[in-house]
Design an enzyme around this catalytic site. Structure first.
Site, PDB file in Angstrom:
ATOM      1  N   PHE A 128      -6.605   8.600   1.944  1.00 43.48           N
ATOM      2  CA  PHE A 128      -5.344   8.535   2.685  1.00 43.48           C
ATOM      3  C   PHE A 128      -4.309   7.860   1.798  1.00 43.48           C
ATOM      4  O   PHE A 128      -4.550   6.779   1.256  1.00 43.48           O
ATOM      5  CB  PHE A 128      -5.519   7.733   3.981  1.00 43.48           C
ATOM      6  CG  PHE A 128      -4.249   7.630   4.779  1.00 43.48           C
ATOM      7  CD1 PHE A 128      -3.784   8.711   5.508  1.00 43.48           C
ATOM      8  CD2 PHE A 128      -3.506   6.454   4.797  1.00 43.48           C
ATOM      9  CE1 PHE A 128      -2.607   8.630   6.246  1.00 43.48           C
ATOM     10  CE2 PHE A 128      -2.324   6.362   5.538  1.00 43.48           C
ATOM     11  CZ  PHE A 128      -1.881   7.454   6.254  1.00 43.48           C
ATOM     12  N   ASP A 179      -4.299   4.070  -5.760  1.00 48.06           N
ATOM     13  CA  ASP A 179      -3.596   3.640  -4.553  1.00 48.06           C
ATOM     14  C   ASP A 179      -4.305   2.382  -4.068  1.00 48.06           C
ATOM     15  O   ASP A 179      -5.352   2.436  -3.442  1.00 48.06           O
ATOM     16  CB  ASP A 179      -3.657   4.760  -3.515  1.00 48.06           C
ATOM     17  CG  ASP A 179      -3.044   4.348  -2.183  1.00 48.06           C
ATOM     18  OD1 ASP A 179      -2.802   3.147  -1.986  1.00 48.06           O
ATOM     19  OD2 ASP A 179      -2.832   5.230  -1.333  1.00 48.06           O
ATOM     20  N   LYS A 196       1.194  -3.317   1.557  1.00 46.10           N
ATOM     21  CA  LYS A 196       0.501  -4.076   2.602  1.00 46.10           C
ATOM     22  C   LYS A 196       0.459  -5.599   2.409  1.00 46.10           C
ATOM     23  O   LYS A 196       1.335  -6.302   2.856  1.00 46.10           O
ATOM     24  CB  LYS A 196      -0.907  -3.516   2.784  1.00 46.10           C
ATOM     25  CG  LYS A 196      -0.934  -2.194   3.581  1.00 46.10           C
ATOM     26  CD  LYS A 196      -2.332  -1.870   4.009  1.00 46.10           C
ATOM     27  CE  LYS A 196      -2.497  -0.503   4.665  1.00 46.10           C
ATOM     28  NZ  LYS A 196      -2.078  -0.423   6.050  1.00 46.10           N
TER      29      LYS A 196
HETATM   30  C1  LIG Z   1      -4.549   3.428   0.937  1.00 42.70           C
HETATM   31  C2  LIG Z   1      -3.254   3.612   1.668  1.00 42.70           C
HETATM   32  N1  LIG Z   1      -2.240   4.224   1.046  1.00 42.70           N
HETATM   33  C3  LIG Z   1      -1.056   4.411   1.644  1.00 42.70           C
HETATM   34  C4  LIG Z   1      -0.838   3.971   2.930  1.00 42.70           C
HETATM   35  C5  LIG Z   1       0.498   4.169   3.577  1.00 42.70           C
HETATM   36  O1  LIG Z   1       1.117   2.941   3.699  1.00 42.70           O
HETATM   37  P1  LIG Z   1       2.349   2.732   4.715  1.00 42.70           P
HETATM   38  O2  LIG Z   1       1.810   2.897   6.090  1.00 42.70           O
HETATM   39  O3  LIG Z   1       2.831   1.344   4.407  1.00 42.70           O
HETATM   40  O4  LIG Z   1       3.346   3.761   4.371  1.00 42.70           O
HETATM   41  C6  LIG Z   1      -1.868   3.332   3.623  1.00 42.70           C
HETATM   42  C7  LIG Z   1      -1.669   2.890   5.008  1.00 42.70           C
HETATM   43  O5  LIG Z   1      -2.564   2.619   5.747  1.00 42.70           O
HETATM   44  C8  LIG Z   1      -3.119   3.145   2.973  1.00 42.70           C
HETATM   45  O6  LIG Z   1      -4.129   2.537   3.585  1.00 42.70           O
END
Ligand SMILES: Cc1ncc(COP(=O)(O)O)c(C=O)c1O
Length: 442
Positions: free
Chosen positions: A139, A247, A276
């Protein structure tokens, strides 16, 4: 719930998109305090979600609150580039000191999604190549670009036809793909075959700008790949001049027991997306790359109005200080090991717990149907409700919503871990009683 709250909540279905208001459990909260959320009638809930891996320093850490107040007193908004301010300059220096390798140049933004978008755009710009490769189950966010590389759940992509310039190959799953073999070796062998097939049949490596992955699968079910698998991805990227993007939106800022998962696994990417936990709850994120790479992304090729907000940067500086001063990396490792031990013991007594896996304080508890061994998302949801009644808040993940994610603040104490796991234990027992499933007693 108080009368006020009941009537306010009654408007929710008319005022909010279901995609915003229907997540679980939609718990009314009036205050956050260290490791706890407080409800309208003063009920305290032990928070094992950290606001989805955000409040790693605990809710409203006094140093973070002081930094926010101090910044708000003199600077609230700073469109970086138009003006420049001390907090963003200091933050870039501080972050460069904790990131792995030579990841030392930043594009600040507001959310994980934006950091991922930036990473993919940067990779394409620099390589002049059109394609990305991502891994099934990962994700990366919900904008069309980030969604094009995200496959944790098909419902996120429905009707959206995200960009076709992405190829998918399977993520390492040492447990379910090769349960009876040597999973480390088999995962690496399969990875090589997957890339060979991809490059032979679908896209030449010279057309691939980047490979993007989560170093630990988050939303997709808290799967921890073998170190050798990540090293092999690095090796394949190097062989073909493909940029490797990690990521680390969820794994960053101490979650895995190191500053970043890249350090836990000993693999350094070319580009990283971070967000985060960076600012203990204020919206901030960054696309990070070595300056030699970032400098090839000229002015105007990307931009932001709010990215790198001064208050958020001040909160981030305080966050880094708290993580250092309170030895939170060490605490994440120690409390994670303790929680894993306790949870393994719980797994032995509850046949509905199919697996417990974790790294640092990023722990997944998989719920299965004991007769079939299949993932049981419905049971998981009920167990979460029962756990909340007991007083602890967990969140879900996994393709079928079958994994309870346990991601307490990194400030969590041994007593809080024990308290939360005791509540989960009671919730599991209550679920078994409700559904008349026998728990094994040793
Ligand atoms: C691994 C990862 N990448 C990207 C995102 C997207 O982040 P945001 O919700 O701050 O846009 C998340 C959100 O849970 C995530 O866990």
């Amino acid at each position: 719930m108080t009368q006020d709250w009941t009537s306010l909540m009654a408007h929710m279905p008319n005022r909010f998109a279901p995609s915003m208001s229907k997540d679980h459990p939609n718990l009314p909260v009036v205050r956050e305090e260290g490791g706890y959320y407080v409800g309208p009638e003063g009920q305290k809930y032990l928070d094992f979600t950290s606001g989805i891996a955000v409040t790693n320093t605990g809710h409203r850490h006094p140093k973070v609150v002081a930094a926010i107040k101090e910044s708000a007193d003199h600077l609230i908004h700073g469109p970086i580039g138009v003006i420049v301010y001390e907090s963003i300059l200091r933050l870039a220096d501080e972050l460069a000191g904790v990131l792995p390798g030579n990841l030392d140049s930043f594009f600040f933004s507001n959310s994980g999604t934006e950091a991922v978008e930036g990473a993919i755009k940067l990779a394409k710009h620099v390589t002049r190549r059109p394609y990305a490769v991502s891994f099934t189950g990962c994700f990366h966010g919900r904008s069309l670009g980030a969604l094009s590389v995200s496959t944790s759940k098909s419902k996120y992509r429905r009707f959206l036809q995200p960009s076709g310039l992405v190829y998918q190959i399977p993520y390492a799953d040492p447990r379910s793909r090769f349960p009876d073999e040597n999973p480390e070796v088999r995962c690496v062998e399969e990875l090589e075959k997957d890339f060979e097939r991809l490059f032979a049949h679908q896209v030449t490596p010279e057309e691939v700008a980047c490979v993007i992955l989560e170093p630990v699968l988050g939303e997709g079910g808290y799967v921890i790949p073998p170190k050798a698998w990540l090293k092999k991805v690095r090796e394949i990227c190097d062989r073909h001049g493909i940029l490797l993007i990690f990521d680390e939106v969820q794994t960053g800022f101490g979650r895995t027991g190191d500053w970043f998962a890249a350090q836990s696994f000993g693999v350094t990417p070319d580009i990283m997306a971070i967000a985060k936990g960076i600012a203990s709850g204020l919206p901030l994120s960054a696309t990070v790359a070595p300056k030699e790479l970032m400098n090839q992304w000229p002015m105007g090729s990307h931009g932001t109005t709010f990215g790198g907000n001064p208050i958020a940067c001040s909160a981030a500086l305080a966050t880094l200080e708290v993580i250092r001063e309170e030895n939170l990396l060490e605490n994440a490792r120690r409390m994670g090991a303790h929680a894993m031990e306790r949870l393994k013991e719980i797994q032995r007594r509850h046949p509905i717990v199919g697996d417990v896996r974790g790294i640092g304080l990023m722990i997944g508890i998989e719920i299965i149907h004991p007769d079939t061994g299949k993932p049981d998302g419905e049971a998981t949801l009920r167990i979460l409700d029962l756990a909340l009644e007991e007083g602890v808040l967990f969140y879900l993940c996994g393709n079928h919503g079958e994994v309870i994610r346990m991601i307490p603040p990194l400030t969590v104490t041994r007593e809080q871990i024990d308290e939360g796991i005791r509540m989960l234990d009671r919730a599991l027992t209550r679920f078994e009683q409700e559904t008349q499933q026998p728990a094994t007693v040793e």
